[in-house]
Write an enzyme that holds these catalytic residues in place. Sequence first.
Site, PDB file in Angstrom:
ATOM      1  CB  SER A   1      96.364  42.133 -18.741  1.00  0.00           C
ATOM      2  OG  SER A   1      95.753  41.395 -19.769  1.00  0.00           O
TER       3      SER A   1
ATOM      4  CG  ASP B   1      91.936  41.241 -21.296  1.00  0.00           C
ATOM      5  OD1 ASP B   1      91.616  42.011 -22.221  1.00  0.00           O
ATOM      6  OD2 ASP B   1      93.121  40.911 -21.087  1.00  0.00           O
TER       7      ASP B   1
ATOM      8  CG  ASP C   1      94.928  44.946 -21.462  1.00  0.00           C
ATOM      9  OD1 ASP C   1      94.290  43.871 -21.461  1.00  0.00           O
ATOM     10  OD2 ASP C   1      96.121  45.019 -21.812  1.00  0.00           O
TER      11      ASP C   1
ATOM     12  CG  ASP D   1      95.538  42.502 -24.336  1.00  0.00           C
ATOM     13  OD1 ASP D   1      94.739  41.938 -23.558  1.00  0.00           O
ATOM     14  OD2 ASP D   1      96.761  42.552 -24.119  1.00  0.00           O
TER      15      ASP D   1
END
Length: 445
Positions: A102, A241, A243, A245
């Site tokens: 992440s 960010d 990833d 999400d």
Amino acid sequence: MTRSYFGTDGIRGRTNQAPMTADVAMKVGQAAGAHFLRGDHRHRVVIGKDTRLSGYMMESALVAGFTSVGMDVIMVGPMPTPGVAMLTTSMRADLGVMISASHNPFYDNGIKLFGPDGYKLSDEDEIAIEGLLLEPPHLVPSDQIGRARRVEDVKGRYIHDAKMTFPADMRLDGMKIVIDCANGAAYQVAPSALWELGADVVALGVEPDGTNINDNCGSTYPQTLCERVVEEGAALGLALDGDADRLIVVDERGTIVDGDQLMALIASDWNQRGKLKGGAVVATVMSNLGLERFLEDAGLSLLRARVGDRHVLEMMRARGCNVGGEQSGHLILTDYATTGDGLIAGLQILAALVASGKPASEVLHLFEPYPQLLKNVRYNGGDPLAEESVKAAIADGEARLSATGRVLIRKSGTEPLIRVMAEGEDEGLIEAVVDDICSAVEDAA
């Protein structure tokens, strides 16, 4: 059962150190694969990743693990976490895997697992997989080993699905948008989706090299985006960010807008259009009291879950709500996705902005945040919160704030820290309350 691998969002750690090693990744593939071998159909797993250097290593290890227990593997390469969840269901897969840490630096990595419904695994599934990690792998005969293939057209599928969430009668023609993709998983799909909708796109953080993910860019470092939005004279800035999400927005003046303000806008917009479900928004205990007051004035409720987008989603499903998220920018819109999706959330913000015909600075700041202060106190063993002196200090702080604010005390889930937070109308009083409680915790620790 005590968990040794799974945390609040899958398995995460520094690469080439336990538990984030190739050996563990292969075993996770074997255990998760064995757990989801249900029925007599040909089983498959979708594996996506972000742009970290270690993604190649972890992907190969997971492929070895899944195929060794008889699962076919579909590799989709760099793809946002919500895209992997979407592809898991659309490809009728039994399991989805996202290799990402992440918003963490490149030297960390993680493994997030999704069930066939596209939702993150339940506690029961994670505990079952941990149990299988302690057993010898359930290896299949040689002629039943799974096959692996790489699918190249999935980026277009995700872009199409994301665009379908934007109102069909709207376009972004003439709107300059700066988007920072954090050199992460959305570096191709997010700018493309905005361009296809007509926007004049200025793309930042779209040159990943394996080690620059989240490095002074993206939602955890929006300062560069703020400067570029003003420099370009853009209507809006979007920061994702690693990833993708998570979403943070910057208005045309270069002011950062957090997840609480974004939830307020989406909830009020959807409520006016009759789309909001459950009469409430689900946030966490960390969301600002200003959001709660804003929703109350609109006849809506704020439901608070534990910190973590997974806990937010669980409460959303239990209460029948379709808007939820975290102050940090994880926004979950279950009409469109089974997990947080920064691009889709950004498109909903853009839709509200286009419909209003007003500058972002007038649309995105719907309430004045209450002063909020958070401090951490480190402790060594024991339970400081069980001490009577600490309980008394907390009770005293709550009494002093009374109806004008609130106190939140919680243990960190990853470090030996007590997090002390207070918010309310009087900034000086908040600081005094937090300092008094911190002092009591320090004495007890």
